[in-house]
Design a protein around this motif. Structure first.
Motif, PDB file in Angstrom:
ATOM      1  N   ILE A 164       3.915  -3.927   7.879  1.00  0.00           N
ATOM      2  CA  ILE A 164       3.734  -2.558   7.369  1.00  0.00           C
ATOM      3  C   ILE A 164       2.985  -2.617   6.045  1.00  0.00           C
ATOM      4  O   ILE A 164       3.410  -3.299   5.108  1.00  0.00           O
ATOM      5  N   SER A 165       1.857  -1.923   5.997  1.00  0.00           N
ATOM      6  CA  SER A 165       1.072  -1.918   4.756  1.00  0.00           C
ATOM      7  C   SER A 165       0.259  -0.637   4.657  1.00  0.00           C
ATOM      8  O   SER A 165      -0.516  -0.328   5.557  1.00  0.00           O
ATOM      9  N   GLN A 166       0.444   0.079   3.579  1.00  0.00           N
ATOM     10  CA  GLN A 166      -0.351   1.280   3.355  1.00  0.00           C
ATOM     11  C   GLN A 166      -1.826   0.916   3.263  1.00  0.00           C
ATOM     12  O   GLN A 166      -2.658   1.474   3.959  1.00  0.00           O
ATOM     13  N   SER A 167      -2.118  -0.031   2.390  1.00  0.00           N
ATOM     14  CA  SER A 167      -3.522  -0.366   2.105  1.00  0.00           C
ATOM     15  C   SER A 167      -4.149  -1.208   3.207  1.00  0.00           C
ATOM     16  O   SER A 167      -5.357  -1.159   3.424  1.00  0.00           O
ATOM     17  N   GLY A 168      -3.335  -2.019   3.876  1.00  0.00           N
ATOM     18  CA  GLY A 168      -3.880  -2.984   4.834  1.00  0.00           C
ATOM     19  C   GLY A 168      -4.561  -4.158   4.166  1.00  0.00           C
ATOM     20  O   GLY A 168      -5.184  -4.986   4.839  1.00  0.00           O
ATOM     21  N   GLU A 169      -4.440  -4.247   2.845  1.00  0.00           N
ATOM     22  CA  GLU A 169      -5.117  -5.332   2.114  1.00  0.00           C
ATOM     23  C   GLU A 169      -4.167  -6.193   1.296  1.00  0.00           C
ATOM     24  O   GLU A 169      -4.615  -7.094   0.590  1.00  0.00           O
ATOM     25  N   THR A 170      -2.887  -5.909   1.331  1.00  0.00           N
ATOM     26  CA  THR A 170      -1.930  -6.670   0.526  1.00  0.00           C
ATOM     27  C   THR A 170      -1.969  -8.149   0.921  1.00  0.00           C
ATOM     28  O   THR A 170      -1.670  -8.504   2.071  1.00  0.00           O
ATOM     29  N   MET A 171      -2.352  -8.984  -0.026  1.00  0.00           N
ATOM     30  CA  MET A 171      -2.570 -10.398   0.303  1.00  0.00           C
ATOM     31  C   MET A 171      -1.303 -11.078   0.808  1.00  0.00           C
ATOM     32  O   MET A 171      -1.346 -11.861   1.762  1.00  0.00           O
ATOM     33  N   ALA A 194       6.647  -6.958   4.988  1.00  0.00           N
ATOM     34  CA  ALA A 194       6.025  -5.964   4.105  1.00  0.00           C
ATOM     35  C   ALA A 194       6.469  -6.255   2.678  1.00  0.00           C
ATOM     36  O   ALA A 194       7.310  -7.136   2.446  1.00  0.00           O
ATOM     37  N   CYS A 195       5.909  -5.516   1.736  1.00  0.00           N
ATOM     38  CA  CYS A 195       6.305  -5.638   0.328  1.00  0.00           C
ATOM     39  C   CYS A 195       6.612  -4.248  -0.235  1.00  0.00           C
ATOM     40  O   CYS A 195       6.078  -3.245   0.241  1.00  0.00           O
ATOM     41  N   GLY A 196       7.415  -4.236  -1.271  1.00  0.00           N
ATOM     42  CA  GLY A 196       7.659  -3.021  -2.047  1.00  0.00           C
ATOM     43  C   GLY A 196       8.165  -1.871  -1.195  1.00  0.00           C
ATOM     44  O   GLY A 196       9.048  -2.024  -0.338  1.00  0.00           O
ATOM     45  N   THR A 197       7.583  -0.717  -1.427  1.00  0.00           N
ATOM     46  CA  THR A 197       7.988   0.484  -0.706  1.00  0.00           C
ATOM     47  C   THR A 197       7.851   0.311   0.804  1.00  0.00           C
ATOM     48  O   THR A 197       8.709   0.763   1.567  1.00  0.00           O
ATOM     49  N   SER A 198       6.807  -0.364   1.234  1.00  0.00           N
ATOM     50  CA  SER A 198       6.605  -0.564   2.678  1.00  0.00           C
ATOM     51  C   SER A 198       7.748  -1.381   3.284  1.00  0.00           C
ATOM     52  O   SER A 198       8.119  -1.184   4.446  1.00  0.00           O
ATOM     53  N   ALA A 199       8.319  -2.280   2.496  1.00  0.00           N
ATOM     54  CA  ALA A 199       9.455  -3.069   2.988  1.00  0.00           C
ATOM     55  C   ALA A 199      10.696  -2.189   3.127  1.00  0.00           C
ATOM     56  O   ALA A 199      11.525  -2.403   4.018  1.00  0.00           O
ATOM     57  N   LEU A 257      13.035   2.053  -7.304  1.00  0.00           N
ATOM     58  CA  LEU A 257      11.685   1.496  -7.506  1.00  0.00           C
ATOM     59  C   LEU A 257      10.752   2.548  -8.110  1.00  0.00           C
ATOM     60  O   LEU A 257       9.983   2.257  -9.035  1.00  0.00           O
ATOM     61  N   LYS A 258      10.817   3.773  -7.601  1.00  0.00           N
ATOM     62  CA  LYS A 258       9.950   4.837  -8.132  1.00  0.00           C
ATOM     63  C   LYS A 258      10.201   5.022  -9.632  1.00  0.00           C
ATOM     64  O   LYS A 258       9.274   5.195 -10.409  1.00  0.00           O
ATOM     65  N   LEU A 259      11.472   4.986 -10.014  1.00  0.00           N
ATOM     66  CA  LEU A 259      11.795   5.211 -11.420  1.00  0.00           C
ATOM     67  C   LEU A 259      11.329   4.059 -12.308  1.00  0.00           C
ATOM     68  O   LEU A 259      10.813   4.269 -13.402  1.00  0.00           O
ATOM     69  N   LYS A 260      11.477   2.836 -11.807  1.00  0.00           N
ATOM     70  CA  LYS A 260      11.001   1.674 -12.568  1.00  0.00           C
ATOM     71  C   LYS A 260       9.508   1.760 -12.791  1.00  0.00           C
ATOM     72  O   LYS A 260       9.006   1.608 -13.893  1.00  0.00           O
ATOM     73  N   GLU A 261       8.779   1.971 -11.685  1.00  0.00           N
ATOM     74  CA  GLU A 261       7.329   1.839 -11.799  1.00  0.00           C
ATOM     75  C   GLU A 261       6.689   3.019 -12.512  1.00  0.00           C
ATOM     76  O   GLU A 261       5.669   2.843 -13.172  1.00  0.00           O
ATOM     77  N   LEU A 262       7.275   4.197 -12.434  1.00  0.00           N
ATOM     78  CA  LEU A 262       6.651   5.373 -13.052  1.00  0.00           C
ATOM     79  C   LEU A 262       7.161   5.639 -14.458  1.00  0.00           C
ATOM     80  O   LEU A 262       6.397   6.003 -15.341  1.00  0.00           O
ATOM     81  N   ALA A 319      -2.555   7.935  -5.722  1.00  0.00           N
ATOM     82  CA  ALA A 319      -1.580   7.533  -6.745  1.00  0.00           C
ATOM     83  C   ALA A 319      -1.089   6.131  -6.433  1.00  0.00           C
ATOM     84  O   ALA A 319      -0.895   5.787  -5.262  1.00  0.00           O
ATOM     85  N   VAL A 320      -0.892   5.333  -7.467  1.00  0.00           N
ATOM     86  CA  VAL A 320      -0.466   3.947  -7.250  1.00  0.00           C
ATOM     87  C   VAL A 320       0.900   3.901  -6.556  1.00  0.00           C
ATOM     88  O   VAL A 320       1.113   3.124  -5.631  1.00  0.00           O
ATOM     89  N   ALA A 321       1.813   4.744  -6.993  1.00  0.00           N
ATOM     90  CA  ALA A 321       3.146   4.738  -6.382  1.00  0.00           C
ATOM     91  C   ALA A 321       3.084   5.406  -5.018  1.00  0.00           C
ATOM     92  O   ALA A 321       2.558   6.503  -4.863  1.00  0.00           O
ATOM     93  N   SER A 322       3.633   4.731  -4.041  1.00  0.00           N
ATOM     94  CA  SER A 322       3.541   5.235  -2.674  1.00  0.00           C
ATOM     95  C   SER A 322       4.579   6.329  -2.416  1.00  0.00           C
ATOM     96  O   SER A 322       5.743   6.190  -2.761  1.00  0.00           O
ATOM     97  N   THR A 323       4.146   7.428  -1.838  1.00  0.00           N
ATOM     98  CA  THR A 323       5.068   8.513  -1.484  1.00  0.00           C
ATOM     99  C   THR A 323       4.841   8.943  -0.029  1.00  0.00           C
ATOM    100  O   THR A 323       5.620   8.624   0.850  1.00  0.00           O
TER     101      THR A 323
HETATM  102  C1  F6R Z   1       5.450   1.231  -4.652  1.00  0.00           C
HETATM  103  C2  F6R Z   1       4.216   0.619  -4.176  1.00  0.00           C
HETATM  104  C3  F6R Z   1       4.208  -0.831  -3.821  1.00  0.00           C
HETATM  105  C4  F6R Z   1       3.582  -1.013  -2.433  1.00  0.00           C
HETATM  106  C5  F6R Z   1       3.441  -2.510  -2.103  1.00  0.00           C
HETATM  107  C6  F6R Z   1       2.896  -2.724  -0.698  1.00  0.00           C
HETATM  108  O1  F6R Z   1       5.288   2.569  -4.951  1.00  0.00           O
HETATM  109  O2  F6R Z   1       3.219   1.287  -4.072  1.00  0.00           O
HETATM  110  O3  F6R Z   1       5.503  -1.360  -3.861  1.00  0.00           O
HETATM  111  O4  F6R Z   1       4.392  -0.354  -1.506  1.00  0.00           O
HETATM  112  O5  F6R Z   1       2.596  -3.113  -3.038  1.00  0.00           O
HETATM  113  O6  F6R Z   1       1.631  -2.147  -0.548  1.00  0.00           O
HETATM  114  P1  F6R Z   1       0.992  -1.940   0.871  1.00  0.00           P
HETATM  115  O7  F6R Z   1       1.839  -0.970   1.609  1.00  0.00           O
HETATM  116  O8  F6R Z   1      -0.395  -1.409   0.615  1.00  0.00           O
HETATM  117  O9  F6R Z   1       0.964  -3.280   1.540  1.00  0.00           O
END
Ligand code: F6R
Length: 369
Positions: free
Chosen positions: A103-110, A56-61, A241-246, A154-158
């Protein structure tokens, strides 16, 4: 559509009790047996796995890092967590007995999609934990466990983060169930504890006035550190991460035990440090160790902001600010301790006049490598 809130992020933070409840819904029966029939992978296949790799990446990781603690403890299967974009470029060891959990919220993270394709080529089975029905990653995976957080705008994942953590708990408990691990009897208890979490998140949301106040007061801060240990470590990383990105503030998360190996040199008069404190009811001495970390940084002038469990009086003497969350088993605590950190970042960024739904330079789904 923002449900009366000023931003989608605020709405989504407040949607979290529902997101967790919906992710739990219909996935176990009254006897405390998990019923993840939707997975599309047979119990026999899942029995044969000897290693799990979360990609996964970012918050999902960070959700994956929380999962490692829970799944290894419950299932005694080794779990590695790796950033998708690192995985594929280092000749990783995966085979048909490896279960990849993407793990991916969007299911599209390349980055994650490419890692999934690579793992499949190596013969691994891939299970997707995803929030977006019919998106690419679950379509290409062998199995899927949907998080039911609802659309995250919202761009930032919660709320997707809490739902992902919840889904990994379900997966861990399901694996323990089908593999016949000896703690079968406990599964029912853990499910009962999980069922109580949404109301506890609501309690955290209902008592957020003080953390909001602090967020506003700290709008001029230029650097914030976050410390955590055990499952509190990924929570600290997520808070940073939340503080950096927001809020575009320099923020860093550390494992509290790492403090003396370097980061403590950063502590000077007035440096704000959030500390996610493990439950004092935990079996080991972690609580005492983290309390002594707070003492150490406080003695060097840090402004200590503590997230602790209700009733934890030991931290009071060293905390400039303290935010309590309800009692819950240690492994489930990230579902509660993350929430004040999300609120803090959201309020602080708003106080600085930034658009929390659309932070600069970021996109909701990152469809390029
Ligand atoms: C942080 C954030 C990103 C995503 C990351 C993975 O708030 O939104 O770090 O978590 O780009 O995205 P998904 O989960 O869609 O693969």
């Amino acid at each position: 559509e923002k449900g009366g809130y000023d931003s989608f992020m605020e709405k989504e933070i407040n949607d979290q009790p529902q997101a967790v409840a919906d992710t739990l819904l219909g996935r176990s029966d009254a006897d405390g047996r998990l019923t993840l029939d939707e997975l599309r992978v047979s119990p026999e296949e899942l029995k044969s796995i000897n290693k799990i790799m979360v990609l996964a990446c970012g918050t999902s990781a960070y959700a994956g890092q929380v999962a490692k603690y829970a799944i290894e403890h419950w299932c005694r299967i080794p779990v590695e967590v790796e950033l998708s974009h690192e995985f594929r470029y280092r000749d990783p060891i995966v085979d048909s007995n490896t279960l990849i959990v993407a793990i991916s919220q969007s299911g599209e993270t390349m980055d994650t999609l490419m890692a999934v394709r690579y793992a499949k080529e190596q013969g691994a089975k891939v299970l997707a934990i995803c929030n977006t029905n019919g998106s690419t990653i679950p379509r290409e995976a062998d199995a899927v466990l949907y998080t039911h957080a609802g659309p995250e705008i919202a761009v930032a994942s919660t709320k997707a983060f809490l739902a992902q953590i919840t889904a990994t708990y379900l997966l861990g408990l399901y694996l323990a169930q089908i593999r016949g691990n000896k703690f079968q009897g406990e599964i029912k208890d853990i499910l009962a504890d999980l069922a109580k979490v949404p109301a506890k998140i609501q309690q955290v949301l209902d008592s957020a006035e003080d953390i909001k106040e602090l967020g506003k007061l700290m709008a001029d801060t230029s650097s914030v550190l976050f410390l955590g240990r055990h499952v509190g470590f990924p929570v600290a990383m997520e808070g940073a991460l939340k503080l950096k990105e927001l809020a575009y503030i320099h923020a860093e998360g550390f494992a509290a035990g790492e403090l003396k190996h370097g980061p403590i040199a950063l502590i000077e008069e007035g440096q704000p440090v959030f500390v996610v404190v493990p439950s004092p009811r935990g079996r080991d001495s972690l609580h005492a160790k983290v309390v002594s970390n707070i003492q150490e940084i406080r003695a060097r002038g840090a402004k200590t902001i503590v997230i602790a469990e209700e009733g934890d009086d030991a931290v009071k003497a060293y905390a400039e600010h303290i935010f309590y969350v309800p009692e819950t088993p240690t492994l489930l605590a990230p579902l509660l301790t993350t929430v004040p950190l999300q609120i803090f970042a959201c309020v602080l960024a708003t106080a600085k006049g930034y658009d929390v739904d659309q932070p600069r330079n970021l996109a909701k789904s990152v469809t390029v490598e």
